[in-house]
Scaffold this motif. Structure first.
Motif, PDB file in Angstrom:
ATOM      1  N   ALA A  73       0.837  -1.208   0.000  1.00  0.00           N
ATOM      2  CA  ALA A  73       0.000   0.000   0.000  1.00  0.00           C
ATOM      3  C   ALA A  73       0.867   1.251   0.000  1.00  0.00           C
ATOM      4  O   ALA A  73       0.601   2.210  -0.737  1.00  0.00           O
ATOM      5  N   SER A  74       1.924   1.250   0.787  1.00  0.00           N
ATOM      6  CA  SER A  74       2.832   2.392   0.852  1.00  0.00           C
ATOM      7  C   SER A  74       3.528   2.626  -0.495  1.00  0.00           C
ATOM      8  O   SER A  74       3.657   3.763  -0.956  1.00  0.00           O
ATOM      9  N   CYS A  75       3.974   1.544  -1.123  1.00  0.00           N
ATOM     10  CA  CYS A  75       4.645   1.650  -2.422  1.00  0.00           C
ATOM     11  C   CYS A  75       3.702   2.228  -3.471  1.00  0.00           C
ATOM     12  O   CYS A  75       4.079   3.128  -4.232  1.00  0.00           O
ATOM     13  N   LEU A  76       2.490   1.722  -3.513  1.00  0.00           N
ATOM     14  CA  LEU A  76       1.523   2.190  -4.503  1.00  0.00           C
ATOM     15  C   LEU A  76       1.156   3.657  -4.263  1.00  0.00           C
ATOM     16  O   LEU A  76       1.008   4.417  -5.219  1.00  0.00           O
ATOM     17  N   ASP A  77       1.027   4.056  -3.009  1.00  0.00           N
ATOM     18  CA  ASP A  77       0.754   5.463  -2.693  1.00  0.00           C
ATOM     19  C   ASP A  77       1.912   6.355  -3.131  1.00  0.00           C
ATOM     20  O   ASP A  77       1.709   7.450  -3.638  1.00  0.00           O
ATOM     21  N   GLU A  78       3.119   5.859  -2.925  1.00  0.00           N
ATOM     22  CA  GLU A  78       4.332   6.630  -3.227  1.00  0.00           C
ATOM     23  C   GLU A  78       4.480   6.925  -4.717  1.00  0.00           C
ATOM     24  O   GLU A  78       4.893   8.008  -5.104  1.00  0.00           O
TER      25      GLU A  78
ATOM     26  N   GLY B  64       2.026   6.468  -7.214  1.00  0.00           N
ATOM     27  CA  GLY B  64       0.827   6.906  -7.905  1.00  0.00           C
ATOM     28  C   GLY B  64       0.557   6.241  -9.236  1.00  0.00           C
ATOM     29  O   GLY B  64       0.228   6.894 -10.212  1.00  0.00           O
TER      30      GLY B  64
END
Length: 110
Positions: free
Chosen positions: A12-17, A19
Motif C-alpha cells: 500500500a505504501s509503495c503504490l501510494d508513493e 501513484g
C-alpha cells in the motif's frame, strides 16, 4: 503469519508513493524478528497479479537486540517474538516488552 500484514502495508505504501507508475525494484530493511523467507513468500503471493507483478524485492536485515537481567545481550530472531510486542529471552525464557523499532522499512523504489 504477521509477515502478510507487514507486506500488505508495504505494498500500500509503495503504490501510494508512486501513484500508478511501474515499480521494478523495492528495497526494504527488516528486523531480525521478521522471517525473510516468510516476507518473500508473502510478497510473491500478494504481488503475483496487479501493479507490482514482476517487481523484485531486495532485503537488508537489521538486528533487534535484547538485554536481559540474566546477562543475555544479543540478537532476537523470529522465534523469540510474541505478537510483535513481546520478546522471549533466548537464554532464560523471560518475557520482556519487545524493543521498539520498526519491523519493516521502505528504503527505495525504482
Amino acid at each position: 503469519m504477521h509477515e502478510i500484514a507487514l507486506t500488505e502495508a508495504l505494498i500500500a505504501s509503495c503504490l501510494d508513493e508512486v501513484g500508478g507508475a511501474r515499480i521494478e525494484r523495492i528495497v526494504v530493511r527488516h528486523a531480525s524478528t521478521v522471517s525473510e523467507d516468510a516476507l518473500r513468500q508473502a510478497f510473491e503471493m500478494l504481488t503475483a497479479e496487479g501493479p507490482l507483478a514482476g517487481a523484485r524485492l531486495e532485503t537488508m536485515r537489521f538486528e533487534r537486540r535484547l538485554e536481559c537481567p540474566c546477562g543475555f545481550a544479543g540478537t532476537l530472531g523470529p522465534e523469540h517474538e510474541i505478537g510483535g510486542s513481546l520478546a522471549v529471552c533466548p537464554a532464560c525464557d523471560a518475557i520482556h516488552s519487545a524493543p521498539r523499532t520498526a519491523e519493516l522499512e521502505l528504503v527505495a523504489l525504482e
